[in-house]
Design a protein around this motif. Sequence first.
Motif, mmCIF file in Angstrom:
data_model
loop_
_atom_site.group_PDB
_atom_site.id
_atom_site.type_symbol
_atom_site.label_atom_id
_atom_site.label_comp_id
_atom_site.label_asym_id
_atom_site.label_seq_id
_atom_site.Cartn_x
_atom_site.Cartn_y
_atom_site.Cartn_z
ATOM 1 N N ARG A 157 56.149 7.475 -38.557
ATOM 2 C CA ARG A 157 56.770 6.392 -37.812
ATOM 3 C C ARG A 157 57.962 6.758 -36.650
ATOM 4 N NH1 ARG A 157 56.347 0.694 -37.333
ATOM 5 N NH2 ARG A 157 57.160 -0.076 -35.579
ATOM 6 N N GLU B 219 50.851 -1.743 -31.288
ATOM 7 C CA GLU B 219 49.546 -2.387 -31.612
ATOM 8 C C GLU B 219 48.393 -2.025 -30.748
ATOM 9 O OE1 GLU B 219 52.670 -3.915 -30.838
ATOM 10 O OE2 GLU B 219 52.930 -4.459 -33.038
ATOM 11 N N THR C 104 46.198 3.598 -32.392
ATOM 12 C CA THR C 104 45.581 3.628 -33.620
ATOM 13 C C THR C 104 46.530 3.965 -34.850
ATOM 14 O OG1 THR C 104 45.072 6.019 -33.038
ATOM 15 C CG2 THR C 104 43.533 4.301 -32.485
ATOM 16 N N TRP C 105 47.584 3.306 -34.824
ATOM 17 C CA TRP C 105 48.586 3.763 -35.983
ATOM 18 C C TRP C 105 48.076 3.044 -37.360
ATOM 19 C CZ3 TRP C 105 52.678 5.622 -38.060
ATOM 20 C CH2 TRP C 105 53.202 5.009 -39.203
ATOM 21 N N ASP C 106 47.460 1.774 -37.122
ATOM 22 C CA ASP C 106 47.025 1.249 -38.266
ATOM 23 C C ASP C 106 46.116 2.067 -39.326
ATOM 24 O OD1 ASP C 106 45.068 0.819 -36.488
ATOM 25 O OD2 ASP C 106 44.374 -1.206 -37.347
ATOM 26 N N TRP C 107 45.283 2.864 -38.622
ATOM 27 C CA TRP C 107 44.147 3.670 -39.051
ATOM 28 C C TRP C 107 44.959 5.074 -39.255
ATOM 29 C CZ3 TRP C 107 43.076 8.325 -36.442
ATOM 30 C CH2 TRP C 107 41.936 9.141 -37.245
ATOM 31 N N ARG D 284 47.975 6.036 -39.970
ATOM 32 C CA ARG D 284 49.114 6.254 -41.139
ATOM 33 C C ARG D 284 48.384 6.176 -42.387
ATOM 34 N NH1 ARG D 284 51.327 0.188 -42.732
ATOM 35 N NH2 ARG D 284 52.964 1.723 -43.420
ATOM 36 N N GLN D 285 46.888 5.710 -42.505
ATOM 37 C CA GLN D 285 46.011 5.944 -43.630
ATOM 38 C C GLN D 285 45.385 7.295 -43.830
ATOM 39 O OE1 GLN D 285 43.773 2.460 -44.580
ATOM 40 N NE2 GLN D 285 44.501 1.506 -42.746
#
Length: 342
Positions: free
Chosen positions: A264, A280, A283-286, A288-289
């Motif tokens: 981050r 937002e 594609t950070w929410d994906w 970071r996984q």
Amino acid sequence: MRWHDLYIAGLGAFLPPPVPTEEAVERGWYDPEEAEENELTAVLVAEHECAPDMAVAAGRQALARSGHAATEVILNLHANIYHQGQDFWTPASYVQRHTVGGSGLAVQIQQGSNGGMAALEMAAAHLSAAQAGPSALITTADRYCPPGFDRWNSDTGQIYSDGAAALLLSRRFGFARLRAMVSTSDPGLEEVCRDTAGFSAVPHEDGEPLDLRSRKKRYVKNHGYDELLERLAAGTAANVRQTLTDAELTLDDMTWVVLPNLGRALLEWEFLEPLDIPLERTTWDWGRQVSHLGPGDQFAGLDHLVTSGRVRPGDHVLLVGVGIGFNWTSAVVDIDSVPDLT
């Protein structure tokens, strides 16, 4: 460069099982302070698969989804950062043999984490100039493992995931159009990741994992942290600005921005702040996984947007890549339709 009649016809990805970063902290592999700063939740670890075989799997998937025959592929580009399972051989030819075969050109691209994006521009130029054959298959793959590489500690601001991604570029048809693309570089920064102690005769001569942290610290000590940040941020902003100009669009026109899967803090100062985009819209929410797939973040990220139903006809997607050297490639992709991948 503004491109015409070039289409993304197929995407593919091979993503091994995730290992939670929380588990890595508990086992003492990963520093808890870095885990908190990076905010990455998992890393992908291949237990048995070698990088070229993962590339073959991703390449076959992209070809199958593309609606193109293997005989239509005239160019095979394979991008990687790290060891491909054997020394003194050509993994691009291996991937070609086990995906499309034929007699087209097969080339390995080693341009750091920007390898996949650089290969996409090379494929676009080749297809535009070629007189025979309508498509090119690009694959990326890496497996980061001991003793040569410590995915948790060899570098800072990111952790490295095993996996592969692929993209089939076509002059005939596809679900998305390659609208514009620009590559730039700042070779004055090549020293950032070079060991200035000298060159070795063989890989990993000292038997220890790669220590990219010390190389970066040495550069910062000699040249200053602020200068490095300014040049990296300026390189990113200038590259993206030129791509958007060529595309005759603005950042506000972009529905999604696919960035490298970095920690981050690193993502903030190298991409979000220079480009002035909210988290937002990325594609950070994906990411970071998944963590950093080396040269495959952009193709895998676009694949995620398509397979998860997050894009619609008329959307514009900005892909941004950066690699040590330093070099940048960004591209604007127009979504014409949403492929049925069931």
